[in-house]
Design a protein around this motif. Structure first.
Motif, PDB file in Angstrom:
ATOM      1  N   ASP A 179      40.670   4.897  80.773  1.00  0.00           N
ATOM      2  CA  ASP A 179      41.757   4.788  81.758  1.00  0.00           C
ATOM      3  C   ASP A 179      41.864   6.009  82.663  1.00  0.00           C
ATOM      4  OD1 ASP A 179      42.427   2.316  80.877  1.00  0.00           O
ATOM      5  OD2 ASP A 179      44.084   2.963  79.608  1.00  0.00           O
ATOM      6  N   GLU A 180      41.775   7.181  82.071  1.00  0.00           N
ATOM      7  CA  GLU A 180      41.930   8.404  82.848  1.00  0.00           C
ATOM      8  C   GLU A 180      40.850   8.513  83.918  1.00  0.00           C
ATOM      9  OE1 GLU A 180      42.642  13.209  82.099  1.00  0.00           O
ATOM     10  OE2 GLU A 180      42.006  11.906  80.447  1.00  0.00           O
ATOM     11  N   LEU A 181      39.643   8.146  83.522  1.00  0.00           N
ATOM     12  CA  LEU A 181      38.522   8.223  84.465  1.00  0.00           C
ATOM     13  C   LEU A 181      38.661   7.189  85.574  1.00  0.00           C
ATOM     14  CD1 LEU A 181      35.823   9.493  85.243  1.00  0.00           C
ATOM     15  CD2 LEU A 181      34.683   7.845  83.715  1.00  0.00           C
ATOM     16  N   ILE A 182      39.027   5.967  85.229  1.00  0.00           N
ATOM     17  CA  ILE A 182      39.130   4.923  86.247  1.00  0.00           C
ATOM     18  C   ILE A 182      40.305   5.202  87.193  1.00  0.00           C
ATOM     19  CG2 ILE A 182      40.659   3.279  85.080  1.00  0.00           C
ATOM     20  CD1 ILE A 182      37.443   2.375  86.974  1.00  0.00           C
ATOM     21  N   LYS A 183      41.382   5.809  86.679  1.00  0.00           N
ATOM     22  CA  LYS A 183      42.505   6.176  87.543  1.00  0.00           C
ATOM     23  C   LYS A 183      42.086   7.245  88.549  1.00  0.00           C
ATOM     24  CE  LYS A 183      46.245   4.996  84.333  1.00  0.00           C
ATOM     25  NZ  LYS A 183      47.322   5.543  83.459  1.00  0.00           N
ATOM     26  N   LEU A 184      41.350   8.250  88.072  1.00  0.00           N
ATOM     27  CA  LEU A 184      40.857   9.286  88.981  1.00  0.00           C
ATOM     28  C   LEU A 184      39.930   8.671  90.024  1.00  0.00           C
ATOM     29  CD1 LEU A 184      40.482  12.229  89.873  1.00  0.00           C
ATOM     30  CD2 LEU A 184      38.640  12.410  88.159  1.00  0.00           C
ATOM     31  N   TYR A 185      39.057   7.799  89.574  1.00  0.00           N
ATOM     32  CA  TYR A 185      38.113   7.139  90.478  1.00  0.00           C
ATOM     33  C   TYR A 185      38.861   6.350  91.558  1.00  0.00           C
ATOM     34  CZ  TYR A 185      35.239   3.276  92.122  1.00  0.00           C
ATOM     35  OH  TYR A 185      34.611   2.345  92.909  1.00  0.00           O
TER      36      TYR A 185
END
Length: 246
Positions: A179-185
């Motif tokens: 989730d954290e990575l996809i939110k940043l992306y």
């Protein structure tokens, strides 16, 4: 931020799908049929106005012809009555002269009015011909419009079908990214013109197309494999692969 290398690679796959969705959106809005239909619409409006004008002229000249023919008929009837009076032999010398003069005047008047009738008939015939030609052109434009609408509908149906498929694939793939990575992306994608993650290929960021300098390359080389690195130029997520040239 840290993320497993496999998740970072998966992020590139999500980016590829997002790019495809953007391409489909662009394709949808720039179909050649859009411009064609706009042109055909303008042509149809212009031809329709010209057709209405020609039909109005035809109607006006029809009334004008009817009036002119009535005027000729009135003069002709008057001349018939005068001729009957003349032929009766019951007229005195003065009346005889007056009737003869009137008959000559009526003959000239009838000739002039018949010329008017001929002129109106010619103008009416020309208006009828213009109206017929314009009606054919309007019908042709309407036929072209229908064909263009059908092509547009077919193209949009194909685009929508692919868009739905790609969106579903993107949904499944994005769900597998932390989730954290996809939110940043997603945040970076909104800031970076639709591109939030880019591959580092042969020392070049494929997001901004700029080659990393030696200092930047050394920093990327030194970063752990699970560290999410960013391009110093465009600030997009920089994904390392075997072809990064490190």
């Amino acid at each position: 931020m840290n993320a497993e290398p496999a998740d970072q690679i998966r992020l590139l796959e999500v980016q590829a799908l997002d790019s495809r969705i953007a391409q489909l959106d662009h394709k949808r809005s720039t179909l050649p049929e859009h411009a064609e239909l706009e042109r055909l619409g303008a042509d149809h409006a212009q031809l329709r106005d010209l057709l209405v004008a020609a039909q109005t002229e035809e109607s006006d000249t029809a009334r004008e012809q009817t009036k002119a023919e009535q005027d000729v008929d009135q003069v002709r009837q008057r001349a018939v009555r005068d001729q009957q009076r003349l032929d009766s032999g019951a007229l005195g010398a003065k009346d005889l002269e007056n009737v003869q003069r009137e008959l000559a005047s009526l003959a000239r008047r009838q000739s002039d009015l018949e010329d008017v009738v001929l002129d109106v008939m010619e103008r009416r015939e020309a208006a009828q011909q213009r109206a017929a030609e314009l009606a054919e052109r309007v019908a042709a434009v309407q036929s072209e419009t229908a064909a263009a609408e059908a092509r547009k509908a077919e193209a949009l149906e194909a685009i929508d079908a692919e868009g739905f498929r790609v969106a579903k694939e993107r949904e499944v793939l994005a769900a597998a990214v932390p989730d954290e990575l996809i939110k940043l992306y997603d945040k970076l994608r909104g800031q970076g013109g639709g591109v939030g993650a880019a591959r580092l290929y042969q020392k070049r960021c494929e997001g901004c197309r700029l080659e990393l300098n030696i200092t930047e390359l050394n920093e990327v080389r030194a970063a752990p494999a699970n560290q999410v690195v960013r391009c110093e130029n465009c600030r997009r997520i920089l994904v390392r692969t075997a072809d990064s040239g490190l």
